[in-house]
Design an enzyme around this catalytic site. Structure first.
Site, mmCIF file in Angstrom:
data_model
loop_
_atom_site.group_PDB
_atom_site.id
_atom_site.type_symbol
_atom_site.label_atom_id
_atom_site.label_comp_id
_atom_site.label_asym_id
_atom_site.label_seq_id
_atom_site.Cartn_x
_atom_site.Cartn_y
_atom_site.Cartn_z
ATOM 1 N N ALA A 165 0.828 -1.323 0.085
ATOM 2 C CA ALA A 165 -0.015 0.147 -0.078
ATOM 3 C C ALA A 165 0.806 1.363 -0.066
ATOM 4 O O ALA A 165 0.245 2.234 -0.503
ATOM 5 C CB ALA A 165 -0.886 -0.115 1.152
ATOM 6 N N TYR A 166 2.002 1.317 0.675
ATOM 7 C CA TYR A 166 2.827 2.410 0.914
ATOM 8 C C TYR A 166 3.329 2.830 -0.634
ATOM 9 O O TYR A 166 3.253 4.052 -0.938
ATOM 10 C CB TYR A 166 3.984 2.322 1.559
ATOM 11 C CG TYR A 166 5.129 3.376 1.907
ATOM 12 C CD1 TYR A 166 4.856 4.401 2.819
ATOM 13 C CD2 TYR A 166 6.031 3.255 0.844
ATOM 14 C CE1 TYR A 166 5.703 5.208 2.790
ATOM 15 C CE2 TYR A 166 7.199 4.338 1.154
ATOM 16 C CZ TYR A 166 6.528 5.372 1.933
ATOM 17 O OH TYR A 166 7.979 6.356 2.142
#
Ligand SMILES: NC(=O)c1ccc[n+]([C@@H]2O[C@H](COP(=O)([O-])OP(=O)(O)OC[C@H]3O[C@@H](n4cnc5c(N)ncnc54)[C@H](OP(=O)(O)O)[C@@H]3O)[C@@H](O)[C@H]2O)c1
Length: 247
Positions: A165-166
């Site tokens: 997700a980052y």
């Protein structure tokens, strides 16, 4: 730009919102911008950390900052609207935003990524900069020259295993920056760019790379030239770019 030497009054009378201003790179940027004359709105999650930055700015004789505590993780559209109303009432305009706050999330394969955690990372790293920017456009338009800086990362520029997700939030943030730069290029005083800080000794870096000795890395205060350059008017013709803060 790495060798850029900012004049002392680079940001005199500018009003700048810094997110994640209580720690790491955001803290260094808030202090550096204030040192160069700006009034800083310190937005962050932990009030005690923001108060320490406030005190340091005052001690260095910077313009009196403002503290805006906000947990971006749970913030709703109404919270961002309230923030805009407060900024309008207190300052009447914005000359810059540094979108710096971020969550690292989990470093693991997408196949195993926890969905609730995914949502939190996207909320802090992507949705919050979108909502803050959108709500503040009317205030930025009141500036004669406004700079909005997103914060990216190598793993957003090129996808890398386990950054989940980052990494995706950073890639999408750069895309948002480019869309805004393109849409606002004509007839507005606002420019949009991203900074890629490179590896810096902070809490986030220590969490991502626990085996690396932080003493081998630059400190946040060491990479401020690019942050100053992009926020000041000397970069007024730069729009839609991704800028490295380190060589
Ligand atoms: N350090 C590096 O090597 C590196 C490399 C590439 C990119 N970056 C990027 O640089 C930026 C700054 O990173 P950093 O290394 O300085 O990280 P950091 O030391 O972890 O600081 C992150 C800041 O974001 C704030 N924050 C996190 N979650 C928040 C939330 N829900 N609401 C409000 N504020 C929140 C934190 O507040 P609290 O302290 O109160 O939690 C903290 O002030 C990030 O965008 C990061 O992705 C860093």
């Amino acid at each position: 730009m790495y060798n850029y030497s900012a004049p002392d009054n680079l940001l005199k009378d500018r009003v700048i919102l810094v997110t994640g201003a209580g720690d790491g790179i955001g803290k260094a940027a808030a202090k550096s911008y204030a040192q160069h004359g700006a009034t800083i709105i310190l937005l962050g999650k932990t009030i005690e950390k923001l108060e320490l930055v406030y005190d340091e700015i005052e001690k260095n004789n910077g313009p009196q900052p403002a503290i805006y505590p906000m947990n971006l993780e749970g913030a709703t559209g109404k919270d961002f609207e309230d923030m805009q109303v407060m900024l309008d009432k207190e300052f009447g305009r914005l000359d810059g935003i540094l979108h710096n706050a971020a969550l690292l999330g989990s470093l693991m394969p997408i196949a195993q990524y926890d969905m609730a955690h995914w949502g939190k990372v996207m909320q802090v790293n992507l949705n919050a900069p979108y909502m803050i920017t959108r709500m503040c456009l009317s205030l930025l338009e009141k500036s004669d020259n406004a700079s909005v800086i997103f914060t990216t990362d190598d793993v957003g520029i090129k996808g890398k295993a386990y950054w989940g997700a980052y990494g995706i939030s950073k890639a999408a943030g750069d895309n948002m920056m480019q869309i805004l730069a393109d849409e606002m290029e004509v007839n507005t005083p606002i420019r949009f760019n991203s900074i890629n800080p490179g590896k810096v000794a902070t809490t986030m870096h220590a969490k991502a790379y626990p085996g690396i000795d932080p003493n081998t890395l630059p400190k946040a205060a060491d990479i401020m030239n690019a942050y100053l350059y992009l926020m000041g008017t000397e970069s007024k013709d730069i729009n839609g770019q991704i800028i490295n803060a380190q060589a």
